[in-house]
Each structure stands twice: as structure tokens, then as C-alpha cells.
Design a protein around this motif. Structure first.
Motif, PDB file in Angstrom:
ATOM      1  N   PHE A 124       8.356   4.370  -0.239  1.00 54.40           N
ATOM      2  CA  PHE A 124       7.558   4.457   0.666  1.00 54.40           C
ATOM      3  C   PHE A 124       6.279   3.256   0.477  1.00 54.40           C
ATOM      4  CE2 PHE A 124       8.709   8.172  -1.701  1.00 54.40           C
ATOM      5  CZ  PHE A 124       7.832   9.419  -1.324  1.00 54.40           C
ATOM      6  N   SER A 125       5.493   3.211   1.399  1.00 50.73           N
ATOM      7  CA  SER A 125       3.906   2.317   2.433  1.00 50.73           C
ATOM      8  C   SER A 125       3.091   2.667   1.969  1.00 50.73           C
ATOM      9  CB  SER A 125       4.503   1.801   3.735  1.00 50.73           C
ATOM     10  OG  SER A 125       3.631   1.639   4.180  1.00 50.73           O
ATOM     11  N   VAL A 126       2.009   1.448   0.955  1.00 50.99           N
ATOM     12  CA  VAL A 126       0.797   1.547   0.492  1.00 50.99           C
ATOM     13  C   VAL A 126       0.642   1.781   1.940  1.00 50.99           C
ATOM     14  CG1 VAL A 126      -0.529   0.700  -0.863  1.00 50.99           C
ATOM     15  CG2 VAL A 126       1.311   1.148  -1.422  1.00 50.99           C
ATOM     16  N   ASN A 127       0.545   1.229   2.923  1.00 47.12           N
ATOM     17  CA  ASN A 127      -0.186   1.459   3.727  1.00 47.12           C
ATOM     18  C   ASN A 127      -0.386   2.299   5.226  1.00 47.12           C
ATOM     19  OD1 ASN A 127       1.433  -1.472   4.173  1.00 47.12           O
ATOM     20  ND2 ASN A 127      -0.372  -2.182   5.760  1.00 47.12           N
ATOM     21  N   ARG A 128       0.758   3.568   4.484  1.00 41.17           N
ATOM     22  CA  ARG A 128       0.794   4.580   5.175  1.00 41.17           C
ATOM     23  C   ARG A 128       0.350   5.672   4.024  1.00 41.17           C
ATOM     24  NH1 ARG A 128       6.789   7.848   6.609  1.00 41.17           N
ATOM     25  NH2 ARG A 128       5.611   9.690   8.107  1.00 41.17           N
ATOM     26  N   MET A 129       0.424   5.698   3.114  1.00 35.30           N
ATOM     27  CA  MET A 129       0.252   6.110   2.378  1.00 35.30           C
ATOM     28  C   MET A 129      -1.554   6.180   2.191  1.00 35.30           C
ATOM     29  SD  MET A 129       2.320   5.839  -0.907  1.00 35.30           S
ATOM     30  CE  MET A 129       1.528   6.428  -2.106  1.00 35.30           C
ATOM     31  N   LEU A 130      -2.071   4.998   2.388  1.00 38.82           N
ATOM     32  CA  LEU A 130      -3.798   5.094   2.297  1.00 38.82           C
ATOM     33  C   LEU A 130      -3.687   5.928   3.692  1.00 38.82           C
ATOM     34  CD1 LEU A 130      -4.279   0.985   1.427  1.00 38.82           C
ATOM     35  CD2 LEU A 130      -4.873   3.528   0.087  1.00 38.82           C
ATOM     36  N   THR A 131      -3.285   6.384   4.776  1.00 43.87           N
ATOM     37  CA  THR A 131      -3.882   6.662   5.756  1.00 43.87           C
ATOM     38  C   THR A 131      -3.665   8.432   5.807  1.00 43.87           C
ATOM     39  OG1 THR A 131      -1.856   6.873   7.210  1.00 43.87           O
ATOM     40  CG2 THR A 131      -3.004   5.166   7.476  1.00 43.87           C
ATOM     41  N   MET A 132      -2.584   8.574   4.661  1.00 41.87           N
ATOM     42  CA  MET A 132      -2.960  10.047   4.392  1.00 41.87           C
ATOM     43  C   MET A 132      -4.312  10.840   3.890  1.00 41.87           C
ATOM     44  SD  MET A 132       0.149  10.745   5.168  1.00 41.87           S
ATOM     45  CE  MET A 132       1.794  10.176   5.376  1.00 41.87           C
ATOM     46  N   ASP A 133      -4.718  12.237   4.758  1.00 44.20           N
ATOM     47  CA  ASP A 133      -5.295  12.898   4.256  1.00 44.20           C
ATOM     48  C   ASP A 133      -6.288  12.816   3.261  1.00 44.20           C
ATOM     49  OD1 ASP A 133      -6.050  12.973   7.176  1.00 44.20           O
ATOM     50  OD2 ASP A 133      -5.663  15.156   7.242  1.00 44.20           O
ATOM     51  N   SER A 134      -5.643  13.739   1.761  1.00 47.81           N
ATOM     52  CA  SER A 134      -5.875  13.482   0.607  1.00 47.81           C
ATOM     53  C   SER A 134      -6.398  12.128   0.351  1.00 47.81           C
ATOM     54  CB  SER A 134      -4.563  13.792   0.172  1.00 47.81           C
ATOM     55  OG  SER A 134      -3.469  12.722   0.036  1.00 47.81           O
ATOM     56  N   VAL A 135      -6.159  11.121   0.423  1.00 40.78           N
ATOM     57  CA  VAL A 135      -6.829  10.030   0.398  1.00 40.78           C
ATOM     58  C   VAL A 135      -7.377   8.909   0.791  1.00 40.78           C
ATOM     59  CG1 VAL A 135      -5.956   7.495   0.032  1.00 40.78           C
ATOM     60  CG2 VAL A 135      -4.124   9.415  -0.602  1.00 40.78           C
ATOM     61  N   ARG A 136      -7.374   8.925   2.674  1.00 43.15           N
ATOM     62  CA  ARG A 136      -7.863   8.249   3.265  1.00 43.15           C
ATOM     63  C   ARG A 136      -8.877   9.309   3.314  1.00 43.15           C
ATOM     64  NH1 ARG A 136     -10.234  10.365   8.266  1.00 43.15           N
ATOM     65  NH2 ARG A 136      -8.431  11.729   7.885  1.00 43.15           N
ATOM     66  N   LEU A 137      -9.292   9.670   3.359  1.00 38.45           N
ATOM     67  CA  LEU A 137     -10.775  11.084   2.927  1.00 38.45           C
ATOM     68  C   LEU A 137     -11.722  11.064   2.048  1.00 38.45           C
ATOM     69  CD1 LEU A 137     -10.310  14.756   4.424  1.00 38.45           C
ATOM     70  CD2 LEU A 137     -10.705  12.672   5.302  1.00 38.45           C
ATOM     71  N   ARG A 138     -10.899  10.864   0.742  1.00 42.05           N
ATOM     72  CA  ARG A 138     -11.496  10.468  -0.458  1.00 42.05           C
ATOM     73  C   ARG A 138     -12.638   8.927  -0.153  1.00 42.05           C
ATOM     74  NH1 ARG A 138     -10.526  11.912  -6.102  1.00 42.05           N
ATOM     75  NH2 ARG A 138      -9.109  13.718  -5.688  1.00 42.05           N
ATOM     76  N   LEU A 139     -11.295   8.015   0.465  1.00 44.40           N
ATOM     77  CA  LEU A 139     -12.642   6.792   0.153  1.00 44.40           C
ATOM     78  C   LEU A 139     -13.006   6.784   1.363  1.00 44.40           C
ATOM     79  CD1 LEU A 139      -8.609   4.930   0.086  1.00 44.40           C
ATOM     80  CD2 LEU A 139     -10.844   5.339  -1.846  1.00 44.40           C
ATOM     81  N   GLU A 140     -13.097   7.296   2.147  1.00 42.26           N
ATOM     82  CA  GLU A 140     -14.209   7.512   3.551  1.00 42.26           C
ATOM     83  C   GLU A 140     -15.373   7.931   2.855  1.00 42.26           C
ATOM     84  OE1 GLU A 140     -12.807   8.908   6.855  1.00 42.26           O
ATOM     85  OE2 GLU A 140     -11.499   7.409   7.333  1.00 42.26           O
ATOM     86  N   ARG A 141     -15.346   8.479   1.756  1.00 40.32           N
ATOM     87  CA  ARG A 141     -16.568   8.995   1.141  1.00 40.32           C
ATOM     88  C   ARG A 141     -16.800   8.630  -0.052  1.00 40.32           C
ATOM     89  NH1 ARG A 141     -14.009  14.685   2.451  1.00 40.32           N
ATOM     90  NH2 ARG A 141     -13.463  14.611   0.491  1.00 40.32           N
ATOM     91  N   ASP A 142     -16.025   7.452  -0.626  1.00 41.03           N
ATOM     92  CA  ASP A 142     -17.060   6.631  -1.381  1.00 41.03           C
ATOM     93  C   ASP A 142     -17.013   7.580  -2.282  1.00 41.03           C
ATOM     94  OD1 ASP A 142     -16.893   4.479  -1.919  1.00 41.03           O
ATOM     95  OD2 ASP A 142     -19.581   4.844  -2.329  1.00 41.03           O
ATOM     96  N   GLN A 143     -15.487   8.420  -2.702  1.00 43.96           N
ATOM     97  CA  GLN A 143     -15.273   8.541  -3.861  1.00 43.96           C
ATOM     98  C   GLN A 143     -14.153   8.319  -4.939  1.00 43.96           C
ATOM     99  OE1 GLN A 143     -17.216  10.853  -5.471  1.00 43.96           O
ATOM    100  NE2 GLN A 143     -18.744  11.552  -3.400  1.00 43.96           N
ATOM    101  N   PRO A 144     -14.101   8.806  -6.103  1.00 42.65           N
ATOM    102  CA  PRO A 144     -12.687   7.084  -7.173  1.00 42.65           C
ATOM    103  C   PRO A 144     -11.622   8.243  -7.028  1.00 42.65           C
ATOM    104  CG  PRO A 144     -14.320   8.890  -7.999  1.00 42.65           C
ATOM    105  CD  PRO A 144     -15.290   8.586  -7.344  1.00 42.65           C
ATOM    106  N   LEU A 145     -10.856   7.292  -6.865  1.00 44.73           N
ATOM    107  CA  LEU A 145      -9.137   8.758  -7.037  1.00 44.73           C
ATOM    108  C   LEU A 145      -7.983   7.722  -7.607  1.00 44.73           C
ATOM    109  CD1 LEU A 145      -6.886  10.180  -4.911  1.00 44.73           C
ATOM    110  CD2 LEU A 145      -6.744   8.249  -3.674  1.00 44.73           C
ATOM    111  N   SER A 146      -8.203   8.276  -8.779  1.00 49.87           N
ATOM    112  CA  SER A 146      -7.538   7.285  -9.752  1.00 49.87           C
ATOM    113  C   SER A 146      -5.799   6.858  -9.234  1.00 49.87           C
ATOM    114  CB  SER A 146      -7.430   8.288 -10.711  1.00 49.87           C
ATOM    115  OG  SER A 146      -6.059   9.717 -11.035  1.00 49.87           O
ATOM    116  N   PHE A 147      -5.589   6.027  -9.943  1.00 48.58           N
ATOM    117  CA  PHE A 147      -3.556   6.110  -9.978  1.00 48.58           C
ATOM    118  C   PHE A 147      -3.347   6.710  -9.588  1.00 48.58           C
ATOM    119  CE2 PHE A 147       0.789   3.902 -11.423  1.00 48.58           C
ATOM    120  CZ  PHE A 147       0.340   3.388  -9.855  1.00 48.58           C
TER     121      PHE A 147
END
Length: 420
Positions: free
Chosen positions: A157-180
Motif C-alpha cells: 500500500f502506497s500512502v501517496n496513492r491512498m491520499l488520492t482516494m476519494d474517501s480520504v481526498r474529499l475529507r482533506l479538501e474540505r479541511d475535515q479531520p480524518l483519524s488514523f
């Protein structure tokens, strides 16, 4: 193994019965490798799964497209595997959310899973040829050890790739927290796919289009570690013609369990379908022949109401049975001179007395009995134009006038109660 989405691709050349009918009915949004999946289906039966987290004791209409897809999968000779997220529910899927889900206890999750099983038993066959298998990812996720998991699965699993997934990317783009904790969800979903592949020969994961990234990563993990073919297929996320999310109303979720939402209220949900959605919903939520659906969706003006009644009757029959669907259709047809919907009450119910809160929740398709109690306590419910003051009051035949009564919620919502 290709992972290009095929949304909008011409599916007219597919050979397998499943893909042919699924495409004709509008179920398919994306597929990891359409040609290879088609060939595999032609070659023999396959097993496919859809995952469902147990965040409530009932699924809702928003889950129904994937359930109908599993039903079609089984009807065309393949084995469906509904996977309950006894393990992943303890984390919570971040897809499509701005906030973390409330974490549930193991006991609450187990109770929810037991309740949800009844819904799958209405749509799928759990005995005989290609019998459905209901699995629970707690069976393997609860036993995982952290360091071995990191060593064995983490390198793929590439963290770079995981950060591009919608479930992660959209949360971060809206400046909403995403827990580990939530960030781990896609790894565990991928692990589920591989475990089902190893334990039960599951070759396909299906789900909503918001799960595309997670599904692709699971298929990729199987290819990398087990050198086996694995496929992903997604269904479109549905909204009504006016843009409302499927399965949501002003009163709350449209639940599939009868103790959450009565068959009559479920029927009324479909009966109130917006005109432009009738043909699409007939294809997705009924098993009527496509030729009949073409005829029904061509109706215009007032005639479209007959198509809506067919939709409501067939959708209700699949979930609650033909008798319940026909009874709901008769009740809906029994409108009074003001055009009010009618709810038929059995003599046995009235003899015993129906708690007011229960009747209000049932008549107006409220999300829960608690919501009905709140409405009564707030003075928003009237019986025969007199305010209901006691939420526990038993409604009996004595409350009906000539066998009927008018129940009102607020100023605009009314139901005719009728003894039958």
C-alpha cells in the motif's frame, strides 16, 4: 490486470447473462476489467461480495441497489456473499462523510447483524444451488496482530496513492479531520477481499461508486500477493431527479425492516416517486420484464400514476411479500374524498389497542417511535382534529367514527385510519 473505469463504455457486446442484464437495467458504473470478467462469467459460476457495516439494526433504501445486484448475481447462476462488517464497523467507513461515525460496542454490532440478516433472507436464497453465504469480517479482523499485518500487507500500500482516494481526498479538501483509525479502513477492506478470496473463492467485489478506490486496491492486493484474478464492479450512487439522496426523506431514513418502517409506509415511499425517475427505478428495484418497463415509462400525464403503483407494489412485494404489497396497494387506493392516504387497521389490533406513538410512527413513516413520541409531546399530532396529549394512549375502535378517523401530523400531513 487492468484497473481503468469503464463508466459510459458500450456494454452491448457482453456475453454473460449477468453483465448483459445488469447493463440493461443500469446497475453498472465501473468495472476493473470488463472483458476478463465477462469471459470468467461465461466460463462458469463465480462468487461476489458486497460489504455492509452494521451501524444500525436495519439497512435502508440506499443499500437496495447493491442488494438487488446480489439478487441478480444469484438469479444468473452465481453465488452472492453479503459480508457484514462486524470488524470494520468498529472503525467506521469515512467514505462520503465529513465526521467520524460513533463507535459501537461489540454487543450492539452483533445485535445489528442479527437483525439485518432477515433482510438478506428476503432477497437471497441461503439453501440449494449457488446458495448465498453471509460472512462476517470480525471472524478474521478481530484476530489480526498489528505488527504481522504491517509486515505482510503494508508494503503493498502506497500512502501517496491512498491520499488520492476519494474517501480520504474529499475529507482533506474540505479541511475535515480524518483519524488514523479511519485511514486504516481501506487497508482492512482490501484485506477482507483477499480473505474472502482465500476462504471462499470470492473473485468479485461489488459496491457503490464511492467504494471504487477501495475495491481497486483490494483486487490489486490479491494480484500482488496471490497472483489470482480479482475483479471490481461498482453501481452508481443514486439520487432522485430533484437531487435528493436515495433512501432519505424529511422524516428520516427509509428503513427496510418492517419494525422500523411499516409496509404501507414503504409502499408510499415508492408511490411518491418523481415522474422522471419511474422508468429508472422500475429497472433497478423490480424484476419486471424490460419490455413491460418500457411500456410503463412511456406513460404520460395522470397515467404515470399507474406506473408508480406498479413500482410501489413490486418493490414492496420483494421486501415484505406479495400479500403485504397488495394490502398496501388497497390501503393506498382507499383515499377519502379529500384524497387522503388510508391506513387499514385490523380489528384485532384495535381490540387490543394501538399505542398512539406506534400508530403515528407507522402512519407517517417516521424514523423511530422516539420521533413519534416527540411529535406527540410537542402537540403536533391530532386525532379527529383533537390534540393527542398522551403518547401512550391506546387507540381503539372507540376512537373511530363510523369505522374511520383522521390522524394529522402538523398542518399539512393527514392519514385516514380505517377499521377493516
Amino acid at each position: 490486470m487492468g484497473f481503468d473505469a469503464m463508466s459510459g463504455q458500450d456494454l452491448s457486446g457482453v456475453q454473460s447473462e449477468f453483465l448483459r442484464e445488469a447493463s440493461e437495467r443500469g446497475y453498472i458504473h465501473q468495472c476493473t476489467d470488463l472483458e476478463a470478467l465477462d469471459a470468467a462469467l461465461v466460463g462458469g459460476p463465480l462468487s461476489a461480495y458486497v460489504g455492509y457495516d452494521a451501524t444500525a439494526d436495519s439497512l435502508h433504501v440506499g443499500h437496495l441497489v447493491s442488494i438487488m445486484l446480489l439478487r441478480l448475481w444469484q438469479r444468473t447462476g452465481n453465488r452472492p456473499v453479503p459480508l457484514m462488517g462486524g470488524g470494520t464497523t468498529k472503525i467506521g467507513d469515512p467514505s462520503g462523510r465529513d465526521t467520524s461515525r460513533q463507535l459501537l460496542t461489540s454487543e450492539a454490532i452483533a445485535a445489528n447483524i442479527a437483525s439485518i440478516r432477515g433482510t438478506f433472507e428476503k432477497f437471497l436464497k441461503f439453501s440449494g444451488p449457488n446458495a448465498a453465504l453471509m460472512a462476517d469480517n470480525a471472524d478474521w479482523l478481530d484476530e489480526l496482530k498489528y505488527i504481522p499485518l504491517l509486515r505482510e500487507v503494508g508494503p503493498h500500500f502506497s500512502v501517496n496513492r491512498m491520499l488520492t482516494m476519494d474517501s480520504v481526498r474529499l475529507r482533506l479538501e474540505r479541511d475535515q479531520p480524518l483519524s488514523f483509525l479511519e485511514f486504516n479502513y481501506m487497508i482492512l477492506q482490501s484485506y477482507d477481499f483477499r480473505e474472502l478470496s482465500r476462504r471462499h473463492g470470492v473473485a468479485v467485489q461489488m459496491g457503490g461508486s464511492d467504494q471504487w478506490g477501495n475495491i481497486v486496491m483490494g483486487a490489486d492486493l490479491i494480484r500482488r500477493t496471490d497472483a489470482k484474478a480479482a475483479f471490481g464492479l461498482t453501481v452508481p450512487l443514486l439520487a432522485t431527479a430533484s437531487g435528493a439522496k436515495m433512501g432519505k426523506t424529511a422524516e428520516g431514513a427509509v428503513w427496510l425492516n418492517a419494525d422500523r418502517l411499516a409496509p404501507f409506509a414503504y409502499f408510499q415511499y415508492w408511490r411518491n416517486t418523481e415522474d422522471p425517475d419511474v422508468g429508472r427505478f422500475l429497472k433497478l428495484f423490480t424484476e419486471l420484464p424490460l419490455s413491460e418497463i418500457v411500456r410503463l415509462e412511456s406513460l404520460r400525464g395522470a397515467d404515470i400514476n399507474s406506473a408508480k403503483i406498479v413500482l410501489a407494489t413490486e418493490a414492496t412485494a420483494l421486501l415484505h411479500g406479495r400479500d403485504a404489497a397488495d394490502a398496501a396497494a388497497r390501503a393506498a387506493a382507499g383515499a377519502d374524498e379529500e384524497g387522503l392516504p388510508t391506513l387499514d387497521l385490523a380489528a384485532s389490533e384495535l381490540a387490543a389497542g394501538i399505542p398512539a406513538f406506534s400508530l403515528v410512527a407507522r402512519a407517517f413513516a417516521l424514523a423511530s417511535n422516539a420521533e413519534a413520541r416527540r411529535q406527540i409531546r410537542g402537540g403536533g399530532v391530532r386525532l379527529n382534529d383533537a390534540a393527542l396529549a398522551d403518547e401512550a394512549q391506546l387507540i381503539t375502535v372507540a376512537d373511530l367514527r363510523d369505522g374511520a378517523a383522521r390522524l394529522s401530523l402538523g398542518r399539512k400531513r393527514h392519514v385516514k385510519l380505517r377499521a377493516c
